[in-house]
Design an enzyme around this catalytic site. Structure first.
Site, short mmCIF file in Angstrom:
data_model
loop_
_atom_site.label_atom_id
_atom_site.label_comp_id
_atom_site.label_asym_id
_atom_site.label_seq_id
_atom_site.Cartn_x
_atom_site.Cartn_y
_atom_site.Cartn_z
N ASP A 165 -1.91 -8.37 9.75
CA ASP A 165 -1.08 -8.48 8.55
C ASP A 165 0.37 -8.19 8.93
O ASP A 165 0.65 -7.67 10.00
CB ASP A 165 -1.55 -7.48 7.48
CG ASP A 165 -0.77 -7.62 6.18
OD1 ASP A 165 -0.48 -8.76 5.78
OD2 ASP A 165 -0.44 -6.59 5.57
N SER A 166 1.27 -8.51 8.00
CA SER A 166 2.69 -8.23 8.21
C SER A 166 2.99 -6.74 8.07
O SER A 166 4.06 -6.29 8.47
CB SER A 166 3.53 -9.02 7.21
OG SER A 166 3.22 -8.61 5.88
N CYS A 174 -3.18 -11.73 5.53
CA CYS A 174 -1.80 -11.91 5.05
C CYS A 174 -1.71 -13.34 4.53
O CYS A 174 -2.02 -14.29 5.25
CB CYS A 174 -0.83 -11.69 6.20
SG CYS A 174 0.89 -12.13 5.83
N GLU A 219 5.34 -0.87 1.11
CA GLU A 219 5.64 -0.41 2.46
C GLU A 219 6.46 0.88 2.48
O GLU A 219 6.41 1.64 3.45
CB GLU A 219 6.39 -1.51 3.23
CG GLU A 219 5.53 -2.72 3.56
CD GLU A 219 4.48 -2.44 4.62
OE1 GLU A 219 4.64 -1.47 5.39
OE2 GLU A 219 3.49 -3.19 4.70
N CYS A 229 -0.98 -11.84 -2.31
CA CYS A 229 -0.44 -11.10 -1.18
C CYS A 229 -1.29 -9.86 -1.05
O CYS A 229 -1.58 -9.19 -2.06
CB CYS A 229 1.03 -10.73 -1.41
SG CYS A 229 1.71 -9.62 -0.14
N HIS A 260 -0.68 -7.01 -0.10
CA HIS A 260 -0.01 -5.79 -0.53
C HIS A 260 -0.22 -5.52 -2.02
O HIS A 260 -0.21 -4.36 -2.45
CB HIS A 260 1.50 -5.87 -0.26
CG HIS A 260 1.90 -5.72 1.16
ND1 HIS A 260 1.74 -6.73 2.09
CD2 HIS A 260 2.46 -4.68 1.84
CE1 HIS A 260 2.20 -6.32 3.26
NE2 HIS A 260 2.64 -5.08 3.14
#
Length: 269
Positions: free
Chosen positions: A10-11, A73, A152, A184, A186
């Site tokens: 993932d990012s 992701c 994040e 996403c 996240h």
């Protein structure tokens, strides 16, 4: 029986929402996760650059002898899934198709919203995937670029998160969507706030969680599952960013008290 691990990329930390579901559904499978926090967000980046980053993470996971790779992701799935699938000899799974299938199954009126990063929205990957599976579906896509930084920075439970989510989702206020894809990985960490904003009648789809259903199916189909229950799997977590920040979020989200990530240097990270 195959005791090789499953690799997740993932990012950043968003892919941990997929890992959490994997730990629940597939408790006997070892997880090796890499989050490219040093180079996030992926959303505004060109697709070619995201594809390059995805290959770097894939090469690292292959060095760990993984039996399957999950691109946890959405932006990287849109940019790199086809390329990785065509060139690797192990299964590679993305999050867009499973999320699309779940949305089609959940909707009652075929009015489906999709929130994602700028890169995923620009790719039209969800819209194409959903409309290919259901030509009658109407997809309302919306970029939510401020959501990833909230997660994040570990601010996904803060008052500012409530404000940002409410402002971002305002365009959905006077629509008829009954289903919303969190496109996403996240975004599920913001799920309670998102649900509060769109209301209880809108079904939220966690594309990452749906992906683990596909992982489970493919493990069975290719006879790759680990049936050795003699010892607990030793999961490994890597980040190109701050291991300390990663640990703070990961321990809270996964409830793994002794989780300790390792810092990893990738070319250009």
């Amino acid at each position: 029986m195959n005791q090789q691990p499953i690799g997740y990329m993932d990012s950043g930390v968003g892919g941990l929402t997929v890992v959490k579901e994997s730990l629940r559904q597939l408790p006997n499978e070892q997880v090796i996760f890499i989050g490219d926090q040093a180079r996030l967000p992926y959303g505004p980046r060109p697709a070619d650059q995201v594809r390059k980053f995805a290959w770097q993470m894939a090469d690292f996971l292959l060095s760990k002898h993984v039996k399957m790779i999950v691109i946890a992701c959405n932006t990287a799935t849109a940019a790199a899934l086809d390329d990785l699938q065509s060139k690797l000899d192990i299964p590679v799974i993305g999050v867009i198709s499973p999320g699309s299938r779940a949305a089609i199954k959940a909707t009652k009126n075929e009015e489906i919203g999709v929130i994602a990063t700028e890169g995923t929205i620009k790719s039209d990957a969800y819209k194409r995937s959903i409309e290919h599976k259901d030509p009658h579906a109407h997809v309302l896509s919306l970029a939510a670029p401020k959501f990833v930084p909230l997660v994040e920075s570990n601010a996904y439970k803060s008052p500012i998160a409530k404000k940002v989510v409410a402002e971002t989702l305002r365009p959905y206020r006077h629509t008829d969507i009954d289903t919303l894809v969190m496109g996403c990985t996240h975004y599920p960490l913001l799920r309670p706030i998102i649900q509060n904003v769109v209301g209880p009648k809108v079904k939220l789809i966690d594309s990452g969680a749906e992906t683990v259903n596909t992982v489970s199916t493919l493990l069975d189909y290719f006879h790759l599952g680990n049936s050795d229950f003699s010892h607990a799997p030793q999961h490994e977590f890597y980040t190109t960013g701050s291991a300390e920040m990663f640990d703070t979020i990961a321990r809270d989200w996964l409830q793994l008290r002794h989780l300790q990530a390792h810092h990893l240097d990738l070319e250009g990270a």
